[in-house]
Design an enzyme around this catalytic site. Structure first.
Site, PDB file in Angstrom:
ATOM      1  N   HIS A 141     -83.143 -21.207  34.393  1.00 36.88           N
ATOM      2  CA  HIS A 141     -81.974 -21.381  35.262  1.00 36.88           C
ATOM      3  C   HIS A 141     -81.403 -20.049  35.710  1.00 36.88           C
ATOM      4  CE1 HIS A 141     -79.043 -20.375  32.064  1.00 36.88           C
ATOM      5  NE2 HIS A 141     -79.795 -21.104  31.247  1.00 36.88           N
ATOM      6  N   CYS A 157     -82.865 -20.701  26.515  1.00 37.87           N
ATOM      7  CA  CYS A 157     -83.234 -20.880  27.916  1.00 37.87           C
ATOM      8  C   CYS A 157     -83.701 -19.562  28.514  1.00 37.87           C
ATOM      9  CB  CYS A 157     -82.046 -21.412  28.716  1.00 37.87           C
ATOM     10  SG  CYS A 157     -81.642 -23.128  28.336  1.00 37.87           S
TER      11      CYS A 157
END
Length: 182
Positions: A141, A157
C-alpha cells in the site's frame, strides 16, 4: 528549501494524531511536500518469474514488478520491522483506491489510543492504493509518511510512495503472484 518544522502545510507536531501525516525526522531531506526518495526504474531482471509477478526483497527494501524479456520495474519500499516481517508467496486478492484503515489487534495492542477506523484519504496510513494479499492482513500500500520508504517501519505490510503504489496498482491484475523474500 522549507524547514519542515516551520512549513505551514505540515500539521503541528504537538497533539497531532499519530495516524495523520507527521513531520519527517530531521535526517530525511524535505523538499516542499516531496521527499528525497529513490525513483522507480526499469532494470535488468533475469529470474524465472512470469510477467506481472511482484517480487519483494526485504533486505534490499525493493519491490520488482516483472515485465518479462529480462526486465522489471524496481520500486523503493518500506518493509516490516523486525519481528513483523514475513516471507512467502501469495496472490493479489483485492485492490482498493483510497482504502479505509482499521488497525489490526496487534497494532492496537502496541498503540491502544489509535482510532478504530480512518476513512480513505490523504491522512490515511494506507495511502492512495492498496493491493490485498490473499486472505492475510498484509497489503502492499501507499503511505502518508513517505520519508519512511527504505526503512523497517511497518507491522508487516509493504509500503510505497503514493505515486509508486498508484503506478503498481494500475499495472497489477487480480490474481497476480506476489513473492516476498527475506
Amino acid at each position: 528549501m522549507q524547514n519542515p518544522s516551520t512549513d505551514p502545510r505540515m500539521p503541528a507536531g504537538r497533539g497531532a494524531p499519530r495516524y495523520a501525516v507527521a513531520r519527517p525526522p530531521s535526517n530525511k531531506l524535505f523538499l516542499g511536500m516531496f521527499y528525497s526518495i529513490i525513483p522507480k526504474e526499469t532494470v535488468a531482471f533475469h529470474e524465472d518469474y512470469k510477467p506481472g509477478t511482484i517480487v519483494v526483497r526485504h533486505r534490499e527494501r525493493r519491490l520488482y514488478y516483472v515485465l518479462g524479456n529480462g526486465q522489471a520495474i524496481r520500486y523503493a519500499i518500506a518493509v516490516g520491522r523486525e519481528g513483523a516481517a514475513w516471507s512467502g508467496t501469495s496472490v493479489v486478492s483485492n485492490k482498493r483506491e483510497w482504502p479505509d484503515w482499521r488497525p489490526t489487534p496487534s497494532i492496537l495492542a502496541r498503540q491502544p489510543d489509535l482510532p478504530r477506523h480512518v476513512e480513505g484519504g490523504p491522512n490515511n496510513p494506507l495511502g492512495a492504493r492498496a493491493l490485498y494479499l490473499g486472505q492475510t492482513l498484509y497489503r502492499i500500500h501507499g503511505t502518508n509518511e513517505p520519508w519512511m520508504i527504505g526503512e523497517e517501519a511497518s507491522s508487516g505490510c509493504i509500503r510505497m510512495t503514493n505515486e509508486d503504489v498508484i503506478d503498481l496498482y494500475n499495472r497489477t491484475r487480480l490474481g497476480a503472484t506476489v513473492v516476498v523474500q527475506q
